[in-house]
Design a protein around this motif. Structure first.
Motif, PDB file in Angstrom:
ATOM      1  N   LYS A  63       0.822  -1.206   0.000  1.00  0.00           N
ATOM      2  CA  LYS A  63       0.000   0.000   0.000  1.00  0.00           C
ATOM      3  C   LYS A  63       0.856   1.257   0.000  1.00  0.00           C
ATOM      4  O   LYS A  63       0.329   2.362  -0.100  1.00  0.00           O
ATOM      5  CB  LYS A  63      -0.895  -0.010   1.234  1.00  0.00           C
ATOM      6  CG  LYS A  63      -1.818  -1.220   1.216  1.00  0.00           C
ATOM      7  CD  LYS A  63      -3.235  -0.841   0.994  1.00  0.00           C
ATOM      8  CE  LYS A  63      -4.062  -2.111   0.857  1.00  0.00           C
ATOM      9  NZ  LYS A  63      -5.179  -2.129   1.736  1.00  0.00           N
TER      10      LYS A  63
ATOM     11  N   MET B  91       2.767   0.807  -3.848  1.00  0.00           N
ATOM     12  CA  MET B  91       1.770   0.443  -4.859  1.00  0.00           C
ATOM     13  C   MET B  91       2.340  -0.608  -5.816  1.00  0.00           C
ATOM     14  O   MET B  91       2.352  -0.447  -7.030  1.00  0.00           O
ATOM     15  CB  MET B  91       1.306   1.679  -5.629  1.00  0.00           C
ATOM     16  CG  MET B  91       0.482   2.641  -4.790  1.00  0.00           C
ATOM     17  SD  MET B  91      -0.982   1.867  -4.066  1.00  0.00           S
ATOM     18  CE  MET B  91      -1.969   1.564  -5.531  1.00  0.00           C
TER      19      MET B  91
ATOM     20  N   CYS C 287       2.044  -0.573  -9.659  1.00  0.00           N
ATOM     21  CA  CYS C 287       0.713  -0.100 -10.047  1.00  0.00           C
ATOM     22  C   CYS C 287       0.650   1.414 -10.230  1.00  0.00           C
ATOM     23  O   CYS C 287      -0.355   1.935 -10.674  1.00  0.00           O
ATOM     24  CB  CYS C 287      -0.315  -0.499  -8.986  1.00  0.00           C
ATOM     25  SG  CYS C 287      -0.387  -2.270  -8.745  1.00  0.00           S
TER      26      CYS C 287
ATOM     27  N   PHE D 179       2.247   6.499  -5.217  1.00  0.00           N
ATOM     28  CA  PHE D 179       1.745   6.185  -3.892  1.00  0.00           C
ATOM     29  C   PHE D 179       1.731   7.431  -3.042  1.00  0.00           C
ATOM     30  O   PHE D 179       2.441   8.393  -3.292  1.00  0.00           O
ATOM     31  CB  PHE D 179       2.633   5.133  -3.202  1.00  0.00           C
ATOM     32  CG  PHE D 179       3.989   5.656  -2.850  1.00  0.00           C
ATOM     33  CD1 PHE D 179       4.237   6.160  -1.599  1.00  0.00           C
ATOM     34  CD2 PHE D 179       4.995   5.687  -3.807  1.00  0.00           C
ATOM     35  CE1 PHE D 179       5.487   6.664  -1.284  1.00  0.00           C
ATOM     36  CE2 PHE D 179       6.242   6.194  -3.497  1.00  0.00           C
ATOM     37  CZ  PHE D 179       6.487   6.673  -2.235  1.00  0.00           C
TER      38      PHE D 179
END
Length: 232
Positions: free
Chosen positions: A117, A120, A141, A144
């Protein structure tokens, strides 16, 4: 007020520009260390199966602890537990699971998924059938943001909005001062002309109008009186 807003803006910018790279790098290092530890424990379990004929149970848990736990027994029957804890920013995206590396080294295939988290990043830990070799696939992804950075950006947004409001207020006050100055000058000019013998004077400058008679003088914009003095 303006000084306070500027200080808040600078503080928010410092938080955003300094903590993001620092936190990101720390997160990447902790994740790299986690995967090194997992690989090392996995290879040790493979070696125990191949050389010593010992089975190892490997658990993926996310309840009381978020970890990958390795359990096996020594020759004397003592149970040994080795835990590899997940970094706080790394979360398990799969269901809790258990895989067994049998005494002959066999293991059933499966995939364990994780997501960071903070950075990412998605991780897939693929356990291959047979001798249980593992493959790790990493997919980023995007960008962040930490809670701290979100707070800092929020503060920055509020500060910028406040700065705009303060700037507008300063502009309004400046225009009011300029209008009052023009009104005072117009009233003085008009009353000077009355003193020189005129019965009525009307002047206008920069949107401000002034009217003067022997009874008094008044400067105004629309229905708003800026300056007024009484005469005879």
């Amino acid at each position: 007020m303006v000084e306070v807003v500027i200080v808040l803006a600078i503080s928010a910018l410092v938080i955003v520009t300094t903590t993001i790279p620092y936190q990101k790098r720390n997160a990447e290092l902790s994740e790299e260390q986690f995967w090194r530890d997992v690989k090392q424990r996995w290879q040790e379990a493979q070696t125990r199966a191949r050389v010593e004929g010992k089975a190892t149970f490997i658990y993926l848990t996310s309840r009381s602890k978020r970890e990958i736990r390795f359990e096996y027994h020594t020759d004397s029957g003592k149970k040994v537990t080795e835990e590899v804890l997940l970094p706080k920013q790394l979360h398990i995206a799969s269901n809790e699971d258990m895989v067994k590396i049998y005494k002959n080294g066999y293991v059933s295939p499966r995939t364990w998924s994780f997501v960071s988290k903070l950075t990412m990043t998605n991780y897939d830990m693929k356990i291959q059938m047979g001798w249980g070799d593992t493959m790790f696939k990493r997919l980023r992804c995007g960008a962040f943001l930490l809670a701290e950075q979100l707070v800092a950006l929020t503060i920055l947004g509020v500060v910028v909005a406040s700065l705009v409001v303060v700037t507008e207020q300063v502009g309004v006050k400046r225009r009011q001062l300029e209008q009052n100055l023009v009104a005072s000058r117009l009233v003085k000019e008009a009353t000077d002309q009355i003193a020189l013998g005129k019965d009525q004077v009307a002047l206008s400058r920069q949107g401000v109008r002034a009217q003067a008679t022997r009874q008094g003088a008044r400067a105004f914009i629309g229905n708003k009186t800026l300056v007024e003095i009484k005469g005879e």
